[in-house]
Design an enzyme around this catalytic site. Structure first.
Site, short mmCIF file in Angstrom:
data_model
loop_
_atom_site.label_atom_id
_atom_site.label_comp_id
_atom_site.label_asym_id
_atom_site.label_seq_id
_atom_site.Cartn_x
_atom_site.Cartn_y
_atom_site.Cartn_z
N ARG A 77 -11.50 1.81 11.09
CA ARG A 77 -12.50 3.12 10.87
C ARG A 77 -13.84 2.55 12.28
O ARG A 77 -14.40 3.47 12.80
CB ARG A 77 -13.48 2.63 10.15
CG ARG A 77 -12.88 3.37 8.42
CD ARG A 77 -13.86 2.42 7.08
NE ARG A 77 -13.34 3.62 6.16
CZ ARG A 77 -13.57 3.08 4.93
NH1 ARG A 77 -14.06 1.61 4.47
NH2 ARG A 77 -13.41 3.58 4.14
N LYS A 93 -3.45 10.25 -12.66
CA LYS A 93 -4.07 10.68 -13.83
C LYS A 93 -4.16 12.38 -13.64
O LYS A 93 -4.59 12.83 -12.24
CB LYS A 93 -5.06 10.17 -13.88
CG LYS A 93 -4.92 9.16 -14.78
CD LYS A 93 -6.48 8.20 -14.68
CE LYS A 93 -6.11 6.96 -15.70
NZ LYS A 93 -7.51 6.67 -16.11
N GLY A 131 -6.25 7.69 0.39
CA GLY A 131 -6.10 6.30 0.89
C GLY A 131 -4.55 6.29 0.05
O GLY A 131 -3.67 5.35 0.73
N GLY A 141 -13.26 10.23 -0.90
CA GLY A 141 -13.82 10.72 -1.77
C GLY A 141 -14.64 12.36 -0.67
O GLY A 141 -14.57 13.13 -1.84
P1 AMP Z 1 -4.77 7.84 -7.71
O1 AMP Z 1 -6.09 6.59 -8.11
O2 AMP Z 1 -4.66 8.58 -8.76
O3 AMP Z 1 -4.80 9.06 -6.65
O4 AMP Z 1 -2.89 6.91 -8.22
C1 AMP Z 1 -2.37 6.64 -7.87
C2 AMP Z 1 -1.91 5.36 -7.91
O5 AMP Z 1 -0.55 6.65 -9.06
C3 AMP Z 1 -0.75 4.64 -7.54
O6 AMP Z 1 -0.98 2.86 -7.48
C4 AMP Z 1 0.92 4.68 -8.17
O7 AMP Z 1 1.57 3.65 -8.31
C5 AMP Z 1 0.38 5.12 -9.08
N1 AMP Z 1 1.24 5.87 -9.94
C6 AMP Z 1 2.04 7.00 -9.26
N2 AMP Z 1 3.20 7.41 -10.04
C7 AMP Z 1 3.11 7.13 -11.20
C8 AMP Z 1 3.94 6.51 -12.71
N3 AMP Z 1 4.66 7.69 -12.32
N4 AMP Z 1 3.92 5.47 -13.21
C9 AMP Z 1 2.45 5.35 -12.55
N5 AMP Z 1 1.96 5.06 -12.18
C10 AMP Z 1 1.90 6.06 -11.32
#
Ligand code: AMP
Length: 420
Positions: free
Chosen positions: A35, A218, A374, A397
């Site tokens: 940064r 998610k 990230g 964000g």
């Molecule tokens: P997000 O913060 O929603 O962008 O999600 C990122 C996180 O999703 C990372 O830490 C990954 O480890 C997790 N992730 C990706 N695929 C899977 C999966 N199949 N099962 C559980 N966690 C996952």
């Protein structure tokens, strides 16, 4: 809005909002200076043009109170070294007028962490939203925030915003302060300009086909973006943990895979929307499943919709990777946010790696590729492909909100006339 290249900084004091929210270890050493390096072009340009620099930033979440561990004093030396000048330090950002006055052309002053004042974020402290007195407290805080922004504004002849990471926040130093300057004396810094242009390439200046890859854990946290992209993309790859919400919604067996049971209807609705809008929705067909949530778990390939009870999908399978790569390699505009699997486990990085490699290939063939968030940035770095994509966004964000189609207060404020 003024232009940083055309503006005459000579003899003027520029107050520059940067994002120096760098990670520190327990001894106060900077563990990643990305940064700081990101803001250097803007800061150096102003100094070389004979300007006087007042640099302001936040660090961490001190919630309106002084805390040693969030003091920007810890980074003065590193900033001095990076800038090549001896940077002075103002231990109270709201009482720095004398030090600002003492600055000579080519000198720089770093203000203490803006968030040591609750006015920076402008949220009332010590009162809950359901308290009857909350609205009055909010109004009072808005007034205090404006006064605080007025103090910051009084330090400078012009205002430069180069903190994309906080551009989605209407804080004193990111937006309110701009209200005190006319449009001839406020501008975006180089980093902000680059980020805004990259987002524009994705949202308004699209070369087709456009493939967006959304992964992560998610669907619920990505739904705003998915819906906005649905009107723009040709191919939409949804991968990572959200795969299993879609598989279950369509009647599949997903074992112990991560799933948002309250989002099954949403998943079906996304499938329907994609059909109606002619978007090629790529959900993948197979997964690498594991018998435990850890790097050394047993693993095997399995259809996304036939996962045994005690197993869980932790990465995209070989067939899925092939279809992802096809949709990516033919694209001319690419956006990637969120990993295709639990990339933190070295044995489950294959899906994310396949995506990163396909993006690099498409970029070499002339596509514009933007990587944001990230985890995807961590992936691209982990695979050593950072220099083979068009643009890596620094603002998590802020980038996501921009892609959702929301206006960023930090950018809006630069374009608006003086109101204070
Ligand atoms: P997000 O913060 O929603 O962008 O999600 C990122 C996180 O999703 C990372 O830490 C990954 O480890 C997790 N992730 C990706 N695929 C899977 C999966 N199949 N099962 C559980 N966690 C996952």
């Amino acid at each position: 809005m003024a232009n940083i290249d055309k503006y005459s900084f000579a003899g003027k004091t520029a107050i520059v909002r940067v994002d120096f929210n760098v990670p520190l270890d327990e001894h106060g050493n900077i563990t990643d200076d990305t940064r700081i390096r990101g803001a250097l072009p803007t800061l150096k340009h102003i100094l070389q043009a004979g300007g006087k620099l007042v640099i302001m930033s936040h660090m961490g979440k001190p919630k309106g109170k002084f805390a040693e561990k969030y003091s920007l004093k810890q980074i003065v030396e590193a900033v001095s070294k990076a800038l090549g000048v001896n940077v002075q330090f103002a231990p109270d950002c709201a009482k720095a007028a004398d030090q600002v006055k003492g600055l000579k052309a080519g000198e720089a002053l770093l203000l203490e962490n803006l968030r040591f004042y609750a006015e920076e974020e402008g949220k009332p402290v010590g009162i809950e939203k359901d308290d009857p007195a909350y609205e009055a407290a909010k109004k009072e805080m808005k007034k205090r925030q404006s006064d605080f922004a007025g103090i910051l504004a009084s330090y400078g002849d012009c205002y430069v915003n180069d903190a994309f990471g906080t551009a989605h926040r209407k804080h004193a130093s990111t937006a309110v302060v701009a209200d005190f300057f006319d449009t001839d004396n406020k501008m975006l810094g180089y980093l902000m300009e680059k980020e805004v242009k990259a987002v524009d390439n994705i949202l308004n200046n699209i070369k087709r086909p456009f493939t967006a890859i959304m992964g992560g854990s998610k669907v619920s946290t990505k739904i705003g973006i998915i819906e906005n992209l649905m009107d723009k993309v040709d191919n939409l790859i949804l991968c990572g943990g959200m795969t299993y919400t879609f598989a279950k919604a369509q009647g599949g067996k997903i074992g112990k895979s991560i799933c948002e049971d309250d989002k099954l209807d949403l998943a079906l609705d996304i499938i329907k929307q994609a059909k109606e809008k002619g978007v090629n929705l790529v959900l993948g067909s197979d997964a690498i499943i594991a018998d435990d949530f850890n790097n050394n778990a047993n693993q095997k390939v399995c259809a996304n919709n036939a996962i045994p009870d005690d197993w869980q999908g932790l990465d995209a399978g070989p067939e899925s990777r092939k279809t992802f790569a096809q949709a990516i390699e033919g694209a001319k505009t690419i956006l990637w946010n969120g990993p295709a699997g639990v990339f933190e486990f070295d044995n489950f990085t294959g899906g994310s790696r396949a995506i990163a490699e396909a993006i690099a290939k498409a970029t070499a063939n002339g596509a514009f590729s933007l990587i944001g968030g990230g985890d995807s940035v961590a992936c691209i770095n982990k695979f050593g492909l950072a220099d083979q994509v068009s643009y890596i966004s620094t603002g998590g964000g802020a980038l996501l909100e921009a892609i959702e189609g929301k206006e960023l207060p930090g950018v809006v404020a630069i374009n608006q006339p003086k109101t204070k």
